[in-house]
Scaffold this motif. Structure first.
Motif, short mmCIF file in Angstrom:
data_model
loop_
_atom_site.label_atom_id
_atom_site.label_comp_id
_atom_site.label_asym_id
_atom_site.label_seq_id
_atom_site.Cartn_x
_atom_site.Cartn_y
_atom_site.Cartn_z
N TYR A 19 -32.62 -22.45 44.73
CA TYR A 19 -31.82 -21.29 44.30
C TYR A 19 -31.71 -20.26 45.42
O TYR A 19 -30.66 -19.65 45.62
CB TYR A 19 -32.46 -20.66 43.07
N LEU A 20 -32.80 -20.07 46.14
CA LEU A 20 -32.79 -19.09 47.24
C LEU A 20 -31.92 -19.56 48.40
O LEU A 20 -31.35 -18.75 49.11
CB LEU A 20 -34.23 -18.84 47.71
N GLU A 21 -31.82 -20.87 48.56
CA GLU A 21 -30.96 -21.42 49.60
C GLU A 21 -29.50 -21.38 49.19
O GLU A 21 -28.61 -21.09 50.00
CB GLU A 21 -31.39 -22.86 49.90
N ASN A 22 -29.28 -21.67 47.90
CA ASN A 22 -27.92 -21.68 47.37
C ASN A 22 -28.00 -21.55 45.85
O ASN A 22 -28.38 -22.50 45.17
CB ASN A 22 -27.21 -22.98 47.74
N PRO A 23 -27.66 -20.38 45.29
CA PRO A 23 -27.75 -20.17 43.84
C PRO A 23 -26.94 -21.19 43.02
O PRO A 23 -27.24 -21.39 41.84
CB PRO A 23 -27.19 -18.76 43.65
N ARG A 24 -25.96 -21.83 43.62
CA ARG A 24 -25.15 -22.81 42.92
C ARG A 24 -25.46 -24.23 43.43
O ARG A 24 -24.57 -25.07 43.56
CB ARG A 24 -23.66 -22.50 43.09
N PHE A 25 -26.72 -24.47 43.71
CA PHE A 25 -27.13 -25.78 44.20
C PHE A 25 -26.79 -26.88 43.18
O PHE A 25 -26.69 -26.62 41.98
CB PHE A 25 -28.64 -25.80 44.50
N THR A 26 -26.64 -28.08 43.67
CA THR A 26 -26.32 -29.21 42.79
C THR A 26 -27.59 -29.95 42.39
O THR A 26 -28.61 -29.89 43.08
CB THR A 26 -25.37 -30.19 43.49
#
Length: 215
Positions: A19-26
């Motif tokens: 989430y911290l890397e990308n809140p819309r992670f897959t």
């Protein structure tokens, strides 16, 4: 702790990191991070949001697992158990502090319905108070749903303090929690209220007014 629950906790922790890397992670990227198949994740969680939501109640599960490994935990005093619960939760939060600071208000405090973290936290508080034989009879009269909710709100106040604590190793937060837990123990272990009830009963049953009402 069984394998499925352990995997759910691993997934939620990895989800917090993604989430911290990308809140819309897959889900695919999360599965790759964990080196597992996506189907293993979908068997446990329907979507990304549920993974992130599970992070918080999973902290309670980790805490419970830790207490099970403490041989003399049942002998702990009220203040020791309260301090252990709250301080352990903040220690666990610290492992993913940035995620917690970014999501706790939105996902837990401002949840549209009662969050499972709140439910499990209050269940732990209930267990702590109901299993303590040193609590005075009079004090036990105020232990109810409203009381558990007040303790939960106190925890949220501690969270606010912890999130802004700049002391070394969050020593001020630890000191505040220890002082609060000691105060709660003094309130609930005191026998003054019990003695007051005994005095009140004696006066009621032996007062001239009571004899008059019976005649």
């Amino acid at each position: 702790m069984d394998k499925e629950l352990t995997l759910k906790i691993r997934i939620s922790e990895a989800g917090a990191e993604r989430y911290l890397e990308n809140p819309r992670f897959t889900i695919q990227s999360l599965a790759k991070k964990l080196n597992i198949d996506t189907t293993e994740i979908f068997e446990l969680f329907p979507n990304r949001s549920e993974i992130l939501n599970f992070y918080y109640p999973s902290r309670i599960l980790v805490y419970k697992e830790q207490t099970r490994m403490i041989d003399n935990y049942p002998d702990y005093s009220l203040s020791e158990k309260l301090s252990l619960l709250i301080l352990t939760l903040f220690d666990l939060f610290q492992d993913h502090r940035e995620f917690v600071l970014s999501t706790y208000n939105k996902r837990v405090l401002c949840s549209m319905s009662t969050h499972s973290f709140e439910t499990q936290f209050k269940n732990e508080i209930k267990q702590i108070f109901h299993s303590d034989s040193n609590i005075s009879s009079a004090s036990s009269l105020v232990i109810n749903r409203a009381f558990y909710y007040s303790i939960y709100q106190t925890f949220n106040g501690f969270y606010y303090f912890w999130s802004r604590d700049t002391s070394s190793h969050y020593e001020n937060t630890s000191a505040l929690i220890d002082k609060w837990a000691s105060f709660i123990q003094e309130v609930f272990y005191t026998k003054i209220a019990d003695k007051g009830l005994d005095l009140g009963k004696f006066l009621f049953y032996h007062s001239p007014l009571n004899q008059f009402t019976k005649s």
